[in-house]
Design a protein around this motif. Structure first.
Motif, PDB file in Angstrom:
ATOM      1  N   ARG A 220       0.564  -5.660  14.244  1.00 19.94           N
ATOM      2  CA  ARG A 220       1.870  -5.276  12.321  1.00 19.94           C
ATOM      3  C   ARG A 220       1.623  -5.799  11.660  1.00 19.94           C
ATOM      4  N   GLU A 221      -0.170  -6.013  11.504  1.00 16.60           N
ATOM      5  CA  GLU A 221      -0.615  -7.136  10.543  1.00 16.60           C
ATOM      6  C   GLU A 221      -1.900  -6.456  10.233  1.00 16.60           C
ATOM      7  N   VAL A 222      -2.773  -6.185   9.540  1.00 19.03           N
ATOM      8  CA  VAL A 222      -3.832  -5.786   9.050  1.00 19.03           C
ATOM      9  C   VAL A 222      -4.404  -6.648   8.576  1.00 19.03           C
ATOM     10  N   THR A 223      -5.643  -7.429   8.233  1.00 18.23           N
ATOM     11  CA  THR A 223      -6.750  -7.777   7.041  1.00 18.23           C
ATOM     12  C   THR A 223      -8.209  -6.560   6.401  1.00 18.23           C
ATOM     13  N   LEU A 224      -8.127  -5.746   5.247  1.00 16.72           N
ATOM     14  CA  LEU A 224      -9.086  -5.175   5.187  1.00 16.72           C
ATOM     15  C   LEU A 224      -9.519  -6.264   5.220  1.00 16.72           C
ATOM     16  N   LEU A 225     -11.471  -5.905   5.422  1.00 18.23           N
ATOM     17  CA  LEU A 225     -12.168  -6.728   4.661  1.00 18.23           C
ATOM     18  C   LEU A 225     -13.441  -6.328   4.297  1.00 18.23           C
ATOM     19  N   GLY A 226     -14.573  -6.443   3.727  1.00 16.78           N
ATOM     20  CA  GLY A 226     -15.540  -6.358   2.871  1.00 16.78           C
ATOM     21  C   GLY A 226     -15.761  -7.623   2.018  1.00 16.78           C
ATOM     22  N   GLN A 227     -17.638  -7.069   1.323  1.00 17.64           N
ATOM     23  CA  GLN A 227     -17.606  -8.447   0.966  1.00 17.64           C
ATOM     24  C   GLN A 227     -17.025  -8.367  -0.576  1.00 17.64           C
ATOM     25  N   ASN A 228     -16.903  -7.279  -1.341  1.00 14.77           N
ATOM     26  CA  ASN A 228     -16.140  -7.300  -2.554  1.00 14.77           C
ATOM     27  C   ASN A 228     -15.366  -6.117  -2.392  1.00 14.77           C
ATOM     28  N   VAL A 229     -14.191  -5.837  -1.198  1.00 15.44           N
ATOM     29  CA  VAL A 229     -12.950  -5.168  -0.750  1.00 15.44           C
ATOM     30  C   VAL A 229     -12.549  -4.698  -2.723  1.00 15.44           C
ATOM     31  N   THR A 230     -12.346  -5.435  -3.838  1.00 14.44           N
ATOM     32  CA  THR A 230     -12.009  -5.199  -4.529  1.00 14.44           C
ATOM     33  C   THR A 230     -12.752  -3.913  -5.482  1.00 14.44           C
ATOM     34  N   ALA A 231     -14.469  -3.886  -5.137  1.00 11.47           N
ATOM     35  CA  ALA A 231     -14.556  -3.059  -5.735  1.00 11.47           C
ATOM     36  C   ALA A 231     -14.358  -2.004  -4.909  1.00 11.47           C
ATOM     37  N   ALA A 241      -6.819  -0.695  -5.575  1.00 12.47           N
ATOM     38  CA  ALA A 241      -5.097  -0.183  -5.203  1.00 12.47           C
ATOM     39  C   ALA A 241      -4.624   0.947  -4.520  1.00 12.47           C
ATOM     40  N   GLY A 242      -5.032   2.053  -4.951  1.00 10.84           N
ATOM     41  CA  GLY A 242      -4.623   3.362  -4.318  1.00 10.84           C
ATOM     42  C   GLY A 242      -5.232   3.244  -2.969  1.00 10.84           C
ATOM     43  N   LEU A 243      -5.696   2.916  -2.482  1.00 13.65           N
ATOM     44  CA  LEU A 243      -6.413   2.427  -0.774  1.00 13.65           C
ATOM     45  C   LEU A 243      -4.819   1.318  -0.400  1.00 13.65           C
ATOM     46  N   VAL A 244      -4.894   0.732  -1.133  1.00 16.06           N
ATOM     47  CA  VAL A 244      -3.306  -0.622  -0.350  1.00 16.06           C
ATOM     48  C   VAL A 244      -2.215   0.395  -0.268  1.00 16.06           C
ATOM     49  N   GLU A 245      -1.920   0.675  -1.656  1.00 16.25           N
ATOM     50  CA  GLU A 245      -1.043   2.285  -1.767  1.00 16.25           C
ATOM     51  C   GLU A 245      -0.978   2.730  -0.393  1.00 16.25           C
ATOM     52  N   GLN A 246      -1.816   3.212  -0.206  1.00 15.85           N
ATOM     53  CA  GLN A 246      -2.383   4.178   1.298  1.00 15.85           C
ATOM     54  C   GLN A 246      -1.774   3.732   2.513  1.00 15.85           C
ATOM     55  N   VAL A 247      -2.016   2.255   2.842  1.00 16.24           N
ATOM     56  CA  VAL A 247      -2.220   2.214   3.159  1.00 16.24           C
ATOM     57  C   VAL A 247      -0.784   1.832   3.890  1.00 16.24           C
ATOM     58  N   ALA A 248      -0.304   0.714   2.635  1.00 15.53           N
ATOM     59  CA  ALA A 248       1.024   0.300   2.705  1.00 15.53           C
ATOM     60  C   ALA A 248       2.196   1.295   3.216  1.00 15.53           C
ATOM     61  N   GLU A 249       1.661   3.211   3.155  1.00 14.60           N
ATOM     62  CA  GLU A 249       2.974   3.760   3.439  1.00 14.60           C
ATOM     63  C   GLU A 249       3.121   3.636   5.088  1.00 14.60           C
ATOM     64  N   VAL A 250       1.433   3.670   5.534  1.00 15.39           N
ATOM     65  CA  VAL A 250       1.495   3.249   7.372  1.00 15.39           C
ATOM     66  C   VAL A 250       2.436   3.195   7.786  1.00 15.39           C
ATOM     67  N   GLU A 251       3.408   3.623   8.780  1.00 17.91           N
ATOM     68  CA  GLU A 251       5.009   3.277   9.699  1.00 17.91           C
ATOM     69  C   GLU A 251       4.624   1.874  10.540  1.00 17.91           C
ATOM     70  N   GLY A 252       5.464   1.359  10.843  1.00 15.97           N
ATOM     71  CA  GLY A 252       5.351   0.392  12.085  1.00 15.97           C
ATOM     72  C   GLY A 252       4.577  -0.733  10.973  1.00 15.97           C
ATOM     73  N   LEU A 253       3.357  -1.022   9.872  1.00 20.38           N
ATOM     74  CA  LEU A 253       3.258  -1.580   9.634  1.00 20.38           C
ATOM     75  C   LEU A 253       4.122  -2.500   8.705  1.00 20.38           C
ATOM     76  N   GLU A 254       3.315  -4.254   8.798  1.00 22.95           N
ATOM     77  CA  GLU A 254       4.460  -4.986   8.077  1.00 22.95           C
ATOM     78  C   GLU A 254       3.696  -5.645   7.141  1.00 22.95           C
ATOM     79  N   ARG A 255       2.313  -6.255   7.553  1.00 22.76           N
ATOM     80  CA  ARG A 255       1.479  -6.850   6.438  1.00 22.76           C
ATOM     81  C   ARG A 255       0.139  -6.943   6.590  1.00 22.76           C
ATOM     82  N   ILE A 256      -0.078  -6.820   5.045  1.00 16.88           N
ATOM     83  CA  ILE A 256      -1.291  -5.862   5.145  1.00 16.88           C
ATOM     84  C   ILE A 256      -2.161  -7.528   4.023  1.00 16.88           C
TER      85      ILE A 256
END
Ligand code: 5AD
Ligand code: SF4
Length: 463
Positions: A220-231, A241-256
């Motif tokens: 139900r929860e994912v942690t998006l990982l990288g040395q510099n994810v914001t880059a 920001a755009g990627l996070v918007e798309q991830v937030a649309e995944v049905e059934g996922l509750e926390r990012i």
């Protein structure tokens, strides 16, 4: 079936039957990227019929997935090799095949095949798909001596991205998803751009497919990982920001959640998105490294303390309940007492929930290695202790303000202490322990905060 960059094997489907091959035990050091990579290594080997072990005494093969970020981290691994060899000999057991993976493999390569603590195998961060083949050869009793060149596999392949099997071992309920590798920033103290290579993004459709697989497996929860994810930047201009918007649309996922952000990339539109999207947890791990502008310039961090503090203020404005954590290095070359006091001042201003602080450790070949490592060890230790004390005082005052509040928390299962208690976490990454409670992992409840010990709050369950 998933398509993966670089033609890497599909590890997303569970292995139908346990293998009968040699037993492999993977031990992980360093950051969450390595935790994810170890998951991929285990997936690759399991798929090839190897059995997965959980200790050094029973395994035929032991892989140490290592970190090079500080000298001490490397020393620990080298002495661990000696310790494993010694324990096996003492117990009258045959010597296992020992391999070094990860950042040390990239940094030291063939040198790890020399000397009294030499290992049998060296496999760097982009070469894990060679592991099943070479381990089959090495563990095959009938095999002839395998060529030296096969025993050391290093170097970067930027198109290839592993997709680890879902739900192998989520950390704190959160399933790790690496979204890019490497790093294009050149902070002068840091070895990572050399060990992990240039930044290279995992494709957005692969990330989304991986996350859907995790949800299907019960996550139900994912942690998006990288040395510099914001880059993060995909070819069509999609940013983090755009990627996070798309991830937030995944049905059934509750926390990012995500780790690690670079302060320079915390643009207002990204913070707006984090504040706007309910699924994105309001916790920002934003390493400042130093509060002195002079030191930040010498570190090539690309921001100054004023800009950092402005960014924190903006985040507080647009992200409800946001909390912050950070990394700090003390004793960088040329750091004066005044520079250090500037760092303490920033800590008092920001009021971090948690700080990870380190003594500067010179890494061979990085730009800062050309500067004299001129802060004596004793002074580094003193500054570190003072910094920890300032953080403790700041946090104790901050934490006391929350006693009596009602928080929404998610259960992460049994707490280590005391017996019969349950550990939980808020969206903004605060830990809470409930005594005499037994909740299912992932269960969401409300608690009233009743106390605090170090960084863990005590609470009582509300109906
Ligand atoms: N010495 C000490 N700490 C370091 N870090 C990175 N490189 C070094 C070094 N050479 C710290 C930074 C980074 C964290 C992962 O490790 O604070 O954010
Ligand atoms: Fe250590 Fe950095 Fe390598 Fe992670 S990427 S294991 S922190 S050197």
């Amino acid at each position: 079936m998933a398509t993966f960059q670089g033609g890497l094997p599909d590890l997303t489907n569970p292995v139908a039957e346990a293998g009968t091959g040699p037993e492999v035990y993977v031990e992980t050091y360093g950051c969450q990227m390595n935790v994810y990579d170890s998951q991929a290594i285990e997936g690759l080997l399991e798929r090839d019929g190897f059995r997965l072990g959980d200790n050094e005494m029973g395994a035929d093969v032991i892989l140490l997935n290592t970190c090079s970020v500080r000298d001490l981290a490397e020393h620990k691994v080298i002495s661990r090799v000696g310790e494993i060899r010694h324990r096996r000999t003492k117990a009258g057991l045959p010597q296992p095949v020992i391999g070094i993976c990860g950042c040390m493999a990239e940094r030291l390569g063939k040198d790890l095949r020399k000397g009294p603590r030499r290992v049998d195998l060296v496999v760097g961060v982009d070469s894990y798909d060679t592991l099943p083949g070479v381990l089959r050869e090495i563990t095959d009793a009938q095999a002839k001596a395998i060529p030296e060149a096969m025993r050391t596999q290093t170097g970067h392949r930027n198109d290839a991205h592993y997709v680890a099997p879902p739900a192998l071992y989520p950390i704190n309920n959160s399933h790790l998803v690496t979204i890019h590798k490497g790093c294009d920033y050149k902070c002068t103290y840091c070895i990572v751009p050399y060990t992990r290579g240039p930044q290279s993004e995992k494709a957005p459709h692969t990330i989304l497919e991986e996350i859907r697989g995790i949800v299907e497996a019960g996550g139900r929860e994912v942690t998006l990982l990288g040395q510099n994810v914001t880059a993060y930047k995909w070819r069509d201009g999609l940013d983090f920001a755009g990627l996070v918007e798309q991830v937030a649309e995944v049905e059934g996922l509750e926390r990012i959640r995500f780790l690690t952000g670079h302060p320079k990339d915390m643009h207002p539109h990204l913070m707006d998105a984090i504040g706007r999207l309910d699924k994105v947890c309001p916790w920002l791990h934003l390493p400042i490294q130093s509060g002195s502008d002079r030191v930040l310039r010498r570190m090539k961090r690309l921001y100054n303390s004023g800009e950092y503090l402005e960014m924190i203020d903006y985040a507080r404005k647009v992200i409800p309940d946001v909390t912050f954590s950070s990394d700090i290095i003390v004793g960088f070359p040329g750091e004066t007492e005044t520079d250090f006091q500037d760092t303490l001042e920033v800590i008092r201003r920001v009021k971090y929930d948690q700080l990870f602080s380190f003594k500067y450790s010179e890494r061979p070949g990085v730009p800062a290695a050309r500067l004299a490592d001129d802060v004596p060890l004793e002074e580094k230790k003193r500054r570190l202790a003072e910094l920890i004390k300032v953080q403790e005082d700041s946090w104790t005052r901050e934490a006391a303000e929350h006693i009596g509040e009602v928080w929404a928390v998610v259960s992460e299962g049994e707490a280590r202490r005391p017996a019969g208690s349950c550990r939980l976490r808020t969206a903004n990454n605060r830990k809470v322990v409930l005594h005499d409670a037994s909740l299912e992992i992932g269960q969401q409840v409300r608690v009233r905060v009743t106390g605090i010990t170090n960084t863990t709050f005590a609470g009582e369950l509300l109906a």
